[in-house]
Design a protein around this motif. Structure first.
Motif, PDB file in Angstrom:
ATOM      1  N   ARG A 104      82.657   3.203  -1.356  1.00 52.48           N
ATOM      2  CA  ARG A 104      81.800   2.086  -1.790  1.00 52.48           C
ATOM      3  C   ARG A 104      82.663   1.073  -2.526  1.00 52.48           C
ATOM      4  N   ASP A 134      80.759   2.924   3.284  1.00 48.37           N
ATOM      5  CA  ASP A 134      79.551   2.911   2.449  1.00 48.37           C
ATOM      6  C   ASP A 134      79.313   1.439   2.085  1.00 48.37           C
ATOM      7  N   SER A 153      76.011   2.894  10.359  1.00 48.24           N
ATOM      8  CA  SER A 153      74.702   2.422   9.874  1.00 48.24           C
ATOM      9  C   SER A 153      73.563   2.528  10.901  1.00 48.24           C
ATOM     10  N   THR A 181      72.475   6.082  10.919  1.00 49.86           N
ATOM     11  CA  THR A 181      71.753   6.395   9.677  1.00 49.86           C
ATOM     12  C   THR A 181      70.326   5.866   9.778  1.00 49.86           C
ATOM     13  N   ASN A 201      72.773  -3.324   6.293  1.00 51.20           N
ATOM     14  CA  ASN A 201      73.196  -2.695   7.550  1.00 51.20           C
ATOM     15  C   ASN A 201      72.227  -1.632   8.055  1.00 51.20           C
ATOM     16  N   VAL A 202      71.832  -0.720   7.183  1.00 48.54           N
ATOM     17  CA  VAL A 202      70.940   0.359   7.629  1.00 48.54           C
ATOM     18  C   VAL A 202      69.525  -0.179   7.839  1.00 48.54           C
ATOM     19  N   ASP A 206      65.328  -8.600  -0.631  1.00 46.33           N
ATOM     20  CA  ASP A 206      66.780  -8.426  -0.753  1.00 46.33           C
ATOM     21  C   ASP A 206      67.269  -9.476  -1.740  1.00 46.33           C
ATOM     22  N   CYS A 209      66.266   1.089   0.418  1.00 45.14           N
ATOM     23  CA  CYS A 209      67.463   1.020   1.269  1.00 45.14           C
ATOM     24  C   CYS A 209      68.545   0.156   0.633  1.00 45.14           C
ATOM     25  N   ALA A 210      68.557   0.101  -0.710  1.00 39.09           N
ATOM     26  CA  ALA A 210      69.603  -0.692  -1.384  1.00 39.09           C
ATOM     27  C   ALA A 210      70.434   0.255  -2.250  1.00 39.09           C
ATOM     28  N   SER A 249      66.827   4.990   3.017  1.00 34.80           N
ATOM     29  CA  SER A 249      68.219   5.410   3.215  1.00 34.80           C
ATOM     30  C   SER A 249      69.057   5.458   1.941  1.00 34.80           C
ATOM     31  N   ASN A 257      71.098   6.200  -1.343  1.00 34.51           N
ATOM     32  CA  ASN A 257      71.569   7.431  -1.974  1.00 34.51           C
ATOM     33  C   ASN A 257      71.061   7.501  -3.409  1.00 34.51           C
TER      34      ASN A 257
HETATM   35  N1  NAD Z   1      75.560   2.777   5.923  1.00 32.91           N
HETATM   36  C1  NAD Z   1      75.270   4.060   6.104  1.00 32.91           C
HETATM   37  O1  NAD Z   1      75.503   4.617   7.181  1.00 32.91           O
HETATM   38  C2  NAD Z   1      74.605   4.835   5.008  1.00 32.91           C
HETATM   39  C3  NAD Z   1      74.476   6.228   5.149  1.00 32.91           C
HETATM   40  C4  NAD Z   1      73.805   6.936   4.169  1.00 32.91           C
HETATM   41  C5  NAD Z   1      73.315   6.292   3.065  1.00 32.91           C
HETATM   42  N2  NAD Z   1      73.482   4.955   2.940  1.00 32.91           N
HETATM   43  C6  NAD Z   1      72.925   4.320   1.756  1.00 32.91           C
HETATM   44  O2  NAD Z   1      71.908   3.377   2.147  1.00 32.91           O
HETATM   45  C7  NAD Z   1      71.922   2.254   1.269  1.00 32.91           C
HETATM   46  C8  NAD Z   1      72.138   0.983   2.076  1.00 32.91           C
HETATM   47  O3  NAD Z   1      73.372   1.069   2.750  1.00 32.91           O
HETATM   48  P1  NAD Z   1      73.871  -0.115   3.714  1.00 32.91           P
HETATM   49  O4  NAD Z   1      75.069   0.416   4.411  1.00 32.91           O
HETATM   50  O5  NAD Z   1      72.752  -0.656   4.493  1.00 32.91           O
HETATM   51  O6  NAD Z   1      74.355  -1.173   2.631  1.00 32.91           O
HETATM   52  P2  NAD Z   1      74.331  -2.760   2.722  1.00 32.91           P
HETATM   53  O7  NAD Z   1      75.205  -3.246   1.632  1.00 32.91           O
HETATM   54  O8  NAD Z   1      74.592  -3.236   4.112  1.00 32.91           O
HETATM   55  O9  NAD Z   1      72.805  -3.098   2.395  1.00 32.91           O
HETATM   56  C9  NAD Z   1      72.255  -3.011   1.124  1.00 32.91           C
HETATM   57  C10 NAD Z   1      71.384  -4.235   0.936  1.00 32.91           C
HETATM   58  O10 NAD Z   1      70.707  -4.103  -0.307  1.00 32.91           O
HETATM   59  C11 NAD Z   1      70.705  -5.366  -0.940  1.00 32.91           C
HETATM   60  N3  NAD Z   1      70.485  -5.155  -2.375  1.00 32.91           N
HETATM   61  C12 NAD Z   1      71.370  -4.714  -3.315  1.00 32.91           C
HETATM   62  N4  NAD Z   1      70.761  -4.634  -4.503  1.00 32.91           N
HETATM   63  C13 NAD Z   1      69.459  -4.998  -4.309  1.00 32.91           C
HETATM   64  C14 NAD Z   1      68.330  -5.112  -5.150  1.00 32.91           C
HETATM   65  N5  NAD Z   1      68.405  -4.834  -6.447  1.00 32.91           N
HETATM   66  N6  NAD Z   1      67.150  -5.505  -4.598  1.00 32.91           N
HETATM   67  C15 NAD Z   1      67.079  -5.804  -3.290  1.00 32.91           C
HETATM   68  N7  NAD Z   1      68.115  -5.735  -2.450  1.00 32.91           N
HETATM   69  C16 NAD Z   1      69.291  -5.332  -2.950  1.00 32.91           C
HETATM   70  C17 NAD Z   1      72.046  -5.972  -0.582  1.00 32.91           C
HETATM   71  O11 NAD Z   1      72.022  -7.396  -0.727  1.00 32.91           O
HETATM   72  C18 NAD Z   1      72.189  -5.546   0.873  1.00 32.91           C
HETATM   73  O12 NAD Z   1      71.659  -6.479   1.791  1.00 32.91           O
HETATM   74  C19 NAD Z   1      73.014   2.557   0.231  1.00 32.91           C
HETATM   75  O13 NAD Z   1      72.461   3.220  -0.864  1.00 32.91           O
HETATM   76  C20 NAD Z   1      73.938   3.512   0.971  1.00 32.91           C
HETATM   77  O14 NAD Z   1      74.697   4.326   0.100  1.00 32.91           O
HETATM   78  C21 NAD Z   1      74.106   4.212   3.882  1.00 32.91           C
END
Ligand code: NAD
Ligand code: LEU
Length: 364
Positions: A44, A115, A147, A150, A183-184, A203, A237-238, A259, A261
């Motif tokens: 991350r 991540d 993503s 996921t 992304n997810v 978002d 999902c953030a 999604s 964590n």
């Molecule tokens: N990418 C994966 O394959 C994967 C796998 C397992 C878990 N995760 C978990 O899923 C979550 C999302 O992952 P991702 O890869 O989509 O990340 P990402 O950075 O692409 O998306 C996260 C989104 O959340 C938004 N965000 C951040 N803080 C926010 C808030 N306070 N309010 C509203 N929106 C907010 C960001 O602007 C972003 O668009 C994370 O917690 C990540 O650890 C991701």
């Protein structure tokens, strides 16, 4: 922060602090537990306000990966890295090359992947220096961006949660409030839209919101308003710790399934969801599609085999609700139990002496 005291709390094996002045790399690798195998967990990149905050995130995320990998049936332990910095401003080629060398120095005890804040291109740079990286470009015969996988796992896990809540796993006509459409969640929204669910999104990135509104007819709300929406399902999902004392009283949903964590700020927040009759799909199980997919690279990536395993997320979520009812415990505890029992079983089954490749007496 008393680091060793914190590490003893959940028996963390190793914290590695990596610094490279030329590139500006400041990374913390957390290896939580390698009973099942090398620690696999993403990197991350985030603009942490303090070093303590970064260490705490690495620690919480690393332990989450131990549980995620164990519950998914993978022969992998858990770990995670955080890089301190703004992913939009502070990245450079040297940074990921330097980080790759640090990973190589761990000689396979830790394997990384994407991540929040890191991409396939970053993994490809790490791959210049080490083979202990997954989620690299399909051009290398690898699985690429985890993503979408996921997101798919999260979608089928949400259906299993819907079955528990309403006795029917259809999401048609259900309203899902989605926090973060990155992304997810963008792909998750796509699956939900295709099935006929209604979407409410938020978002902190307005472009991401606009895309979901345009592509899926989602209703946009302000970030702080997402918890109080009149919806059937809340999909975090953030970032983590968003199920807490402030947000639980605002929830009007029947299901929490997303999604992100570490959704529960503290374990007691899982007890509170249970007491309110809210069905909670444990985060590290519903979001395990990505790690299942990248882990397959370690055997020579086969998409069909990986997706077959991802499909088991539906049954795992269903099984967790069964254990929860059978043992009279909240779903988060049932998921923890499932993971811990597998780690204990494997620890015991490996207790006989085995001479390792260096002819050193070893019990691993
Ligand atoms: N990418 C994966 O394959 C994967 C796998 C397992 C878990 N995760 C978990 O899923 C979550 C999302 O992952 P991702 O890869 O989509 O990340 P990402 O950075 O692409 O998306 C996260 C989104 O959340 C938004 N965000 C951040 N803080 C926010 C808030 N306070 N309010 C509203 N929106 C907010 C960001 O602007 C972003 O668009 C994370 O917690 C990540 O650890 C991701
Ligand atoms: C793809 C994985 C190795 C990492 C992913 N970000 C997760 O939390 O599961």
């Amino acid at each position: 922060m008393e680091i060793f005291k914190r590490m003893e709390q959940h028996d963390y094996e190793q914290l590695v602090f990596c610094q490279d002045k030329t590139s500006g790399l400041k990374a913390i690798i957390c290896i939580h537990d390698t009973t099942l195998g090398p620690a696999l967990g993403g990197t991350r990149m985030w603009n942490y306000e303090t070093e303590e905050e970064a260490i705490e995130d690495a620690i919480r995320l690393g332990r989450g990966m131990t549980y995620k990998n164990a519950a998914a049936g993978l022969n992998l332990g858990g770990g995670k890295t955080v890089i301190i910095g703004d992913p939009l401003k502070d990245k450079n080629e040297e940074m990921f090359r330097a980080f790759g060398r640090f990973i190589q120095g761990l000689n396979g005890r830790y394997i990384t992947a994407e991540d929040v804040g890191t991409t396939v291109a970053d993994m490809d740079l790490i791959h210049e220096e080490t083979d202990f990286v997954t989620g690299i470009s399909p051009a290398f015969g690898s699985s690429g961006n985890p993503s979408p996988v996921t997101a798919y796992g999260c979608y089928i896990g949400m259906k299993a949660a819907a079955l528990e809540a309403w006795g029917d796993d259809s999401l048609e006509g259900k309203t899902v409030s989605v926090q973060g459409v990155g992304n997810v969640a963008y792909t998750l929204c796509e699956h939900l839209h295709q099935e006929g669910a209604k979407l409410i999104v938020t978002d902190i990135n307005q472009e991401a919101v606009a895309r979901a509104v345009k592509d899926f007819g989602a209703i946009a709300v302000a970030p702080n308003d997402i918890y109080s929406q009149q919806a059937d399902i809340f999909a975090p999902c953030a970032m983590g710790a968003i199920i807490n004392d402030e947000t639980i009283p605002q929830l009007k949903v029947k299901v929490v399934a997303g999604s992100a964590n570490n959704q529960l700020k503290e374990e007691r927040h899982g007890d509170e969801l249970e007491a309110l009759g809210i069905v909670y799909a444990p985060d590290f199980v519903i979001n395990s599609g990505g790690v299942i997919n990248v882990a397959d690279e370690l055997y020579g990536y086969n998409n069909e085999r990986a997706m077959k395993r991802v499909e088991t997320i539906y049954d795992s979520i269903t099984r967790i609700f069964e254990i929860s009812k059978r043992d009279g415990i909240p779903s988060y505890q049932a998921a923890d139990r499932m993971a811990e029992e597998r780690i204990d079983r494997m620890r015991k089954s490996r207790s006989q002496f085995l001479r390792n490749e260096h002819n050193i007496i070893s019990r691993r």
